[in-house]
Design a protein around this motif. Structure first.
Motif, PDB file in Angstrom:
ATOM      1  N   LEU A   1      16.122  -4.876 -18.856  1.00 31.85           N
ATOM      2  CA  LEU A   1      15.388  -5.626 -17.467  1.00 31.85           C
ATOM      3  C   LEU A   1      14.430  -6.200 -18.008  1.00 31.85           C
ATOM      4  O   LEU A   1      13.511  -5.500 -18.594  1.00 31.85           O
TER       5      LEU A   1
ATOM      6  N   ARG B   1      15.755   0.079  -7.540  1.00 28.07           N
ATOM      7  CA  ARG B   1      15.252  -1.165  -8.066  1.00 28.07           C
ATOM      8  C   ARG B   1      13.713  -1.203  -8.475  1.00 28.07           C
ATOM      9  O   ARG B   1      13.446  -1.750  -9.282  1.00 28.07           O
ATOM     10  N   GLU B   2      12.864  -0.244  -7.739  1.00 31.23           N
ATOM     11  CA  GLU B   2      11.453  -0.099  -7.905  1.00 31.23           C
ATOM     12  C   GLU B   2      11.280   0.981  -9.355  1.00 31.23           C
ATOM     13  O   GLU B   2      10.314   0.553 -10.123  1.00 31.23           O
TER      14      GLU B   2
ATOM     15  N   TYR C   1      16.994   2.141 -12.986  1.00 30.30           N
ATOM     16  CA  TYR C   1      17.862   0.798 -12.772  1.00 30.30           C
ATOM     17  C   TYR C   1      18.579   0.325 -14.209  1.00 30.30           C
ATOM     18  O   TYR C   1      19.844   0.233 -14.083  1.00 30.30           O
ATOM     19  N   GLN C   2      18.105   0.482 -15.067  1.00 27.70           N
ATOM     20  CA  GLN C   2      18.393  -0.168 -16.460  1.00 27.70           C
ATOM     21  C   GLN C   2      19.354   0.950 -17.040  1.00 27.70           C
ATOM     22  O   GLN C   2      20.598   0.531 -17.546  1.00 27.70           O
TER      23      GLN C   2
ATOM     24  N   ASP D   1      10.348  -8.227 -17.562  1.00 25.17           N
ATOM     25  CA  ASP D   1       9.452  -8.032 -16.628  1.00 25.17           C
ATOM     26  C   ASP D   1       9.396  -8.732 -15.227  1.00 25.17           C
ATOM     27  O   ASP D   1       9.105  -8.394 -14.088  1.00 25.17           O
ATOM     28  N   ASP D   2      10.051  -9.820 -15.374  1.00 24.33           N
ATOM     29  CA  ASP D   2      10.356 -10.661 -14.201  1.00 24.33           C
ATOM     30  C   ASP D   2      11.578 -10.462 -13.337  1.00 24.33           C
ATOM     31  O   ASP D   2      11.573 -11.142 -12.289  1.00 24.33           O
ATOM     32  N   GLY D   3      12.066  -9.364 -13.800  1.00 17.78           N
ATOM     33  CA  GLY D   3      13.323  -9.183 -12.913  1.00 17.78           C
ATOM     34  C   GLY D   3      14.646  -9.538 -13.412  1.00 17.78           C
ATOM     35  O   GLY D   3      15.726  -9.079 -12.873  1.00 17.78           O
ATOM     36  N   THR D   4      14.585 -10.575 -14.348  1.00 21.40           N
ATOM     37  CA  THR D   4      15.979 -10.980 -14.866  1.00 21.40           C
ATOM     38  C   THR D   4      16.554  -9.924 -15.888  1.00 21.40           C
ATOM     39  O   THR D   4      15.866  -8.965 -16.276  1.00 21.40           O
ATOM     40  N   GLU D   5      17.756 -10.202 -16.397  1.00 21.53           N
ATOM     41  CA  GLU D   5      18.237  -9.248 -17.363  1.00 21.53           C
ATOM     42  C   GLU D   5      18.684  -9.969 -18.607  1.00 21.53           C
ATOM     43  O   GLU D   5      18.962 -11.143 -18.663  1.00 21.53           O
TER      44      GLU D   5
ATOM     45  N   ARG E   1      12.261   0.965 -12.623  1.00 20.38           N
ATOM     46  CA  ARG E   1      13.053   0.012 -13.955  1.00 20.38           C
ATOM     47  C   ARG E   1      13.762   0.973 -14.657  1.00 20.38           C
ATOM     48  O   ARG E   1      15.130   0.466 -15.111  1.00 20.38           O
TER      49      ARG E   1
END
Length: 155
Positions: free
Chosen positions: A103, A80-81, A86-87, A105-109, A83
């Motif tokens: 992903l 999760r750290e 995670y993507q 910048d604010d963590g939303t998809e 990015r």
């Protein structure tokens, strides 16, 4: 040992992805040996790492090792750290074949539609996680088994 492959920038993929993309070819025949399932690699070093990993991969690579709950928690925090990892994990998951998740910048998809001709979506597996860790250079920092189990548990 002499390399029997060459890494080149693929103009078509670079144009499509709007950033440089690299593939592996046989230097004698021009045959494409690896194109990252039609996506290309973001850098020459990532292409080299991933292809060398594929060459060295053993038949028993699908065997999962026992991973502690603490390692699984650390693995979840790790992907999760990071990015880009995670993507990549999200996009291996079973989404419709013409969808690509980004992903923000604010963590939303955000889900976008991409031209998927000539691209194959991989099934999520331990082998895929191992390849992604090598491709992004994290294979020495975290266990593929821990990432695999954490992603299965939390996502």
């Amino acid at each position: 040992m002499e390399k029997d492959y060459r890494i080149i920038q693929n103009e078509a993929l670079s144009h499509e992805m709007e950033e440089p993309r690299f593939i592996i070819i046989n230097p004698d025949t021009g045959e494409i040996l690896d194109n990252n399932n039609g996506w290309g690699y973001r850098s020459e070093i990532n292409a080299c790492r991933a292809y060398e990993y594929k060459l060295a991969e053993s038949d028993d690579s699908n065997e999962s090792l026992e991973v502690s709950e603490g390692e699984i928690e650390k693995a979840k925090d790790f992907y999760r750290e990071h990015r880009e990892l995670y993507q990549a994990l999200i996009n291996v998951s079973p989404f419709p074949p013409d969808m690509y998740t980004t992903l923000n910048d604010d963590g939303t998809e955000s889900i976008s539609i991409h031209d998927m001709d000539g691209k194959t979506r991989e099934s999520f597996s331990l082998d895929v996680v191992k390849r992604l860790l090598v491709e992004y250079g994290y294979d020495k920092e975290v266990s593929a088994e821990a990432i695999y189990q954490a992603y299965n548990k939390y996502e």
